[in-house]
Design an enzyme around this catalytic site. Structure first.
Site, PDB file in Angstrom:
ATOM      1  N   PRO A 260       1.073  -1.390  -0.197  1.00 35.64           N
ATOM      2  CA  PRO A 260       0.337  -0.427  -0.031  1.00 35.64           C
ATOM      3  C   PRO A 260       0.981   1.221   0.056  1.00 35.64           C
ATOM      4  O   PRO A 260       0.992   2.474   0.917  1.00 35.64           O
ATOM      5  CB  PRO A 260      -0.607  -0.222   1.487  1.00 35.64           C
ATOM      6  CG  PRO A 260       0.134  -0.589   2.022  1.00 35.64           C
ATOM      7  CD  PRO A 260       0.411  -1.761   1.292  1.00 35.64           C
ATOM      8  N   CYS A 261       1.229   1.845  -1.151  1.00 34.78           N
ATOM      9  CA  CYS A 261       2.672   2.880  -0.971  1.00 34.78           C
ATOM     10  C   CYS A 261       1.651   4.090  -1.582  1.00 34.78           C
ATOM     11  O   CYS A 261       1.826   5.029  -0.474  1.00 34.78           O
ATOM     12  CB  CYS A 261       2.727   2.446  -2.594  1.00 34.78           C
ATOM     13  SG  CYS A 261       2.325   2.975  -3.849  1.00 34.78           S
ATOM     14  N   HIS A 262       0.226   3.560  -1.174  1.00 32.46           N
ATOM     15  CA  HIS A 262      -1.067   5.212  -1.126  1.00 32.46           C
ATOM     16  C   HIS A 262      -1.118   4.986   0.417  1.00 32.46           C
ATOM     17  O   HIS A 262      -1.670   6.760   0.280  1.00 32.46           O
ATOM     18  CB  HIS A 262      -2.034   4.512  -1.865  1.00 32.46           C
ATOM     19  CG  HIS A 262      -2.946   3.411  -1.465  1.00 32.46           C
ATOM     20  ND1 HIS A 262      -2.572   1.988  -1.967  1.00 32.46           N
ATOM     21  CD2 HIS A 262      -3.618   3.316  -0.279  1.00 32.46           C
ATOM     22  CE1 HIS A 262      -3.054   1.180  -0.395  1.00 32.46           C
ATOM     23  NE2 HIS A 262      -4.120   1.773  -0.329  1.00 32.46           N
TER      24      HIS A 262
END
Length: 293
Positions: A261-263
């Site tokens: 989850p780089c977001h």
């Protein structure tokens, strides 16, 4: 890469029918830009030249929550909830709560392994990567997988599928790529259908990157669903507190969007900063998570 030419075959047309995604994209854009005005469903529908009822149905079907629900998710209250006012960094607090165990790195229940340094240096040499394009809540998704698990997940706007493939394949130029929609289709349901998220059958992910990148991506996997951290938090977590800039670069190079989850990584001020697949899509994913938390 000869396999790429197969994308153009009529039998493999991957473009969704109609303009649903464009409608959803415009709604997301309007809400994220005008959330302070709290636009009503009727106002948004009039701007798009659609009926409120039809717009409600299309957006809810694609995004998983109503326009009102998404609006609530991107208000200042949502931002405050993401960052919080805890005395501990959110990443550290998450660890204290026991949400980063090896069998449950986050709500998707991901188990992962990393390629060896030698395999990384080979730039994909000896790897067979199967890939396919599939509809997702956030537009067309490009799924890539090896026999060891999911290795890539990217998004493509309509008409940009070839560019999305080239962008991903460039990371591992010596791999053999095989277009195989049947092999990649199960990953889409496993990733985006929450009823499929199970600790009994964790999603297998293979991380292909440098040692530093893999450490950053492993840290991202610790961030709980519906939460966010800063690049500095990640830098501290991997034991390199002065490497925020390098962490940001590694976050941007993450090849497995949504799952890794780089977001959920934000700038120091809480700003969303950049996103490889577009800030509108990043807002959509955060809003979807807020609505499903």
């Amino acid at each position: 890469m000869n396999a790429l030419a197969q994308i153009d075959a009529p039998a493999l047309d991957i473009t969704p029918e109609g303009s649903d995604y464009e409608t959803v994209r415009r709604v997301i854009e309007m809400i994220t830009l005008d959330y302070r005005d709290q636009p009503s469903l009727e106002t948004i529908a009039a701007e798009l030249g659609q009926s409120p009822t039809q717009l409600q149905k299309v957006f809810t079907r694609w995004a998983g929550l109503s326009p009102k629900g998404f609006l609530q998710a991107v208000t200042l209250d949502h931002a405050k909830r993401l960052l919080g006012k805890e005395e501990l960094p959110l990443l550290e607090a998450s660890c204290e709560l026991g949400l980063s165990g090896p069998g449950r790195l986050h709500d998707l229940f991901v188990t992962h392994e990393a390629m060896s340094p030698g395999e990384w240096k080979a730039r994909g040499g000896g790897l067979t990567i199967r890939y396919g394009f599939h509809p997702s809540p956030f537009g067309q998704a490009l799924v890539m997988a090896t026999d060891r698990g999911l290795s890539g997940l990217a998004f493509a706007d309509p008409g940009c599928e070839e560019s999305a493939f080239e962008d991903m394949a460039r990371r591992w130029p010596n791999a053999e790529y095989v277009l195989d929609q049947e092999a990649t289709a199960p990953y889409i349901k496993r990733i985006f259908d929450r009823s499929q998220w199970s600790c009994d059958q964790p999603l297998k992910v293979v991380l292909i990157g440098t040692d530093f990148q893999v450490r950053v991506w492993q840290s991202l996997l610790k961030i709980p669903f519906g939460k966010a951290v800063t690049y500095s938090d990640v830098a501290n977590d991997i034991g390199q507190p002065t490497a925020s800039r390098a962490v940001g670069a590694a976050v941007g190079a993450n090849p497995i969007s949504f799952v890794v989850p780089c977001h959920r990584a934000l700038g120091k001020s809480g700003a969303l900063t950049g996103y490889h697949w577009g800030l509108t899509r990043k807002r959509a994913i955060l809003g979807w998570e807020a609505g499903n938390a």
